[in-house]
Design a protein around this motif. Structure first.
Motif, mmCIF file in Angstrom:
data_model
loop_
_atom_site.group_PDB
_atom_site.id
_atom_site.type_symbol
_atom_site.label_atom_id
_atom_site.label_comp_id
_atom_site.label_asym_id
_atom_site.label_seq_id
_atom_site.Cartn_x
_atom_site.Cartn_y
_atom_site.Cartn_z
ATOM 1 N N SER A 188 0.822 -1.210 0.000
ATOM 2 C CA SER A 188 0.000 0.000 0.000
ATOM 3 C C SER A 188 0.859 1.265 0.000
ATOM 4 C CB SER A 188 -0.950 0.000 1.194
ATOM 5 O OG SER A 188 -0.218 -0.100 2.396
ATOM 6 N N SER A 189 2.115 1.152 0.428
ATOM 7 C CA SER A 189 3.018 2.311 0.405
ATOM 8 C C SER A 189 3.723 2.463 -0.946
ATOM 9 C CB SER A 189 4.062 2.200 1.518
ATOM 10 O OG SER A 189 4.891 1.077 1.299
ATOM 11 N N GLY A 190 3.475 1.532 -1.870
ATOM 12 C CA GLY A 190 4.047 1.628 -3.205
ATOM 13 C C GLY A 190 5.332 0.847 -3.407
ATOM 14 N N LYS A 191 5.770 0.125 -2.388
ATOM 15 C CA LYS A 191 6.994 -0.679 -2.508
ATOM 16 C C LYS A 191 6.716 -1.924 -3.354
ATOM 17 C CE LYS A 191 10.344 -3.332 0.093
ATOM 18 N NZ LYS A 191 10.651 -3.965 1.360
ATOM 19 N N THR A 192 7.550 -2.156 -4.365
ATOM 20 C CA THR A 192 7.385 -3.332 -5.221
ATOM 21 C C THR A 192 7.952 -4.563 -4.530
ATOM 22 O OG1 THR A 192 7.495 -2.012 -7.227
ATOM 23 C CG2 THR A 192 7.982 -4.349 -7.450
ATOM 24 N N LEU A 193 7.125 -5.606 -4.409
ATOM 25 C CA LEU A 193 7.565 -6.874 -3.818
ATOM 26 C C LEU A 193 8.180 -7.778 -4.870
ATOM 27 C CD1 LEU A 193 4.660 -7.829 -1.411
ATOM 28 C CD2 LEU A 193 6.832 -6.731 -0.856
ATOM 29 N N LEU A 194 7.504 -7.870 -6.007
ATOM 30 C CA LEU A 194 7.996 -8.749 -7.068
ATOM 31 C C LEU A 194 7.289 -8.465 -8.370
ATOM 32 C CD1 LEU A 194 5.944 -11.369 -7.863
ATOM 33 C CD2 LEU A 194 6.452 -11.908 -5.525
ATOM 34 N N SER A 195 7.908 -8.951 -9.424
ATOM 35 C CA SER A 195 7.313 -8.889 -10.750
ATOM 36 C C SER A 195 7.459 -10.270 -11.377
ATOM 37 C CB SER A 195 8.021 -7.850 -11.611
ATOM 38 O OG SER A 195 7.502 -7.894 -12.931
ATOM 39 N N SER A 196 6.454 -10.688 -12.106
ATOM 40 C CA SER A 196 6.504 -12.000 -12.752
ATOM 41 C C SER A 196 7.295 -11.954 -14.057
ATOM 42 C CB SER A 196 5.096 -12.523 -13.024
ATOM 43 O OG SER A 196 4.453 -11.712 -13.978
ATOM 44 N N TYR A 197 7.687 -10.766 -14.467
ATOM 45 C CA TYR A 197 8.480 -10.618 -15.697
ATOM 46 C C TYR A 197 9.934 -10.388 -15.315
ATOM 47 C CZ TYR A 197 10.164 -8.868 -20.177
ATOM 48 O OH TYR A 197 10.868 -8.696 -21.344
ATOM 49 N N ASP A 198 10.805 -11.262 -15.779
ATOM 50 C CA ASP A 198 12.235 -11.143 -15.529
ATOM 51 C C ASP A 198 12.850 -10.336 -16.677
ATOM 52 O OD1 ASP A 198 14.979 -11.425 -15.211
ATOM 53 O OD2 ASP A 198 14.857 -13.544 -14.637
ATOM 54 N N GLU A 199 13.115 -9.082 -16.404
ATOM 55 C CA GLU A 199 13.609 -8.157 -17.433
ATOM 56 C C GLU A 199 14.945 -8.609 -18.009
ATOM 57 O OE1 GLU A 199 13.628 -5.161 -20.025
ATOM 58 O OE2 GLU A 199 12.043 -5.193 -18.533
#
Length: 147
Positions: free
Chosen positions: A95-106
């Motif tokens: 909720s504070s906008g911190k990214t936990l993870l992304s399913s796309y490995d750039e």
């Protein structure tokens, strides 16, 4: 002449409605794939499904929120027309906008159809689904958990 014009209009309307129908996003098949992928993971319970209708490319990002509990492990599965869910990704943020993870490995340019995570804090989390480098704007996702 009038009869030919009338038939021409009926034919044109029929073709137009068929093309609109063909573009409609039928997510049930993708939701079913997600549920199957969740069931393959032992001990996970279905929580919620998320329809992902990009409206033919008009909506590139779709955002949902859910309250997640500390101590639980969550699994998010995604599916589209491709077996590997290529073209759809999710970014999970607090909720504070911190990214936990992304399913796309750039770095590897790889899409992951299943992601797991364990929140450290109970609270609202945001799932931002994104259509990337694709012409397929119809997908679904399922959230599951285990204690």
């Amino acid at each position: 002449m009038m009869k030919q014009l009338l038939w021409g209009i009926v034919f044109f309307v029929g073709l137009s409605s068929q093309s609109v129908f063909a573009q409609k996003c039928n997510m049930k098949q993708f939701k079913d794939k997600c549920v199957t992928a969740l069931q393959r993971q032992r001990g996970y319970t279905f929580l919620k499904s998320y329809p992902l209708d990009g409206q033919g490319g008009v909506k590139k990002k779709i955002k949902y929120s859910y309250i997640l509990s500390r101590g639980n492990t969550y699994l998010l599965t995604m599916a589209n027309r491709r077996a590997d869910a290529k073209g759809i990704s999710v970014t999970i943020t607090t909720s504070s906008g911190k990214t936990l993870l992304s399913s796309y490995d750039e770095s590897k340019k790889k899409f992951h159809a299943v992601v797991g995570f364990k929140p450290k804090v109970t609270g609202i989390y945001y799932f931002t689904f994104e259509f990337q480098n694709t012409r397929n704007y119809c997908a679904a996702s399922v959230l599951g958990f285990k204690r």
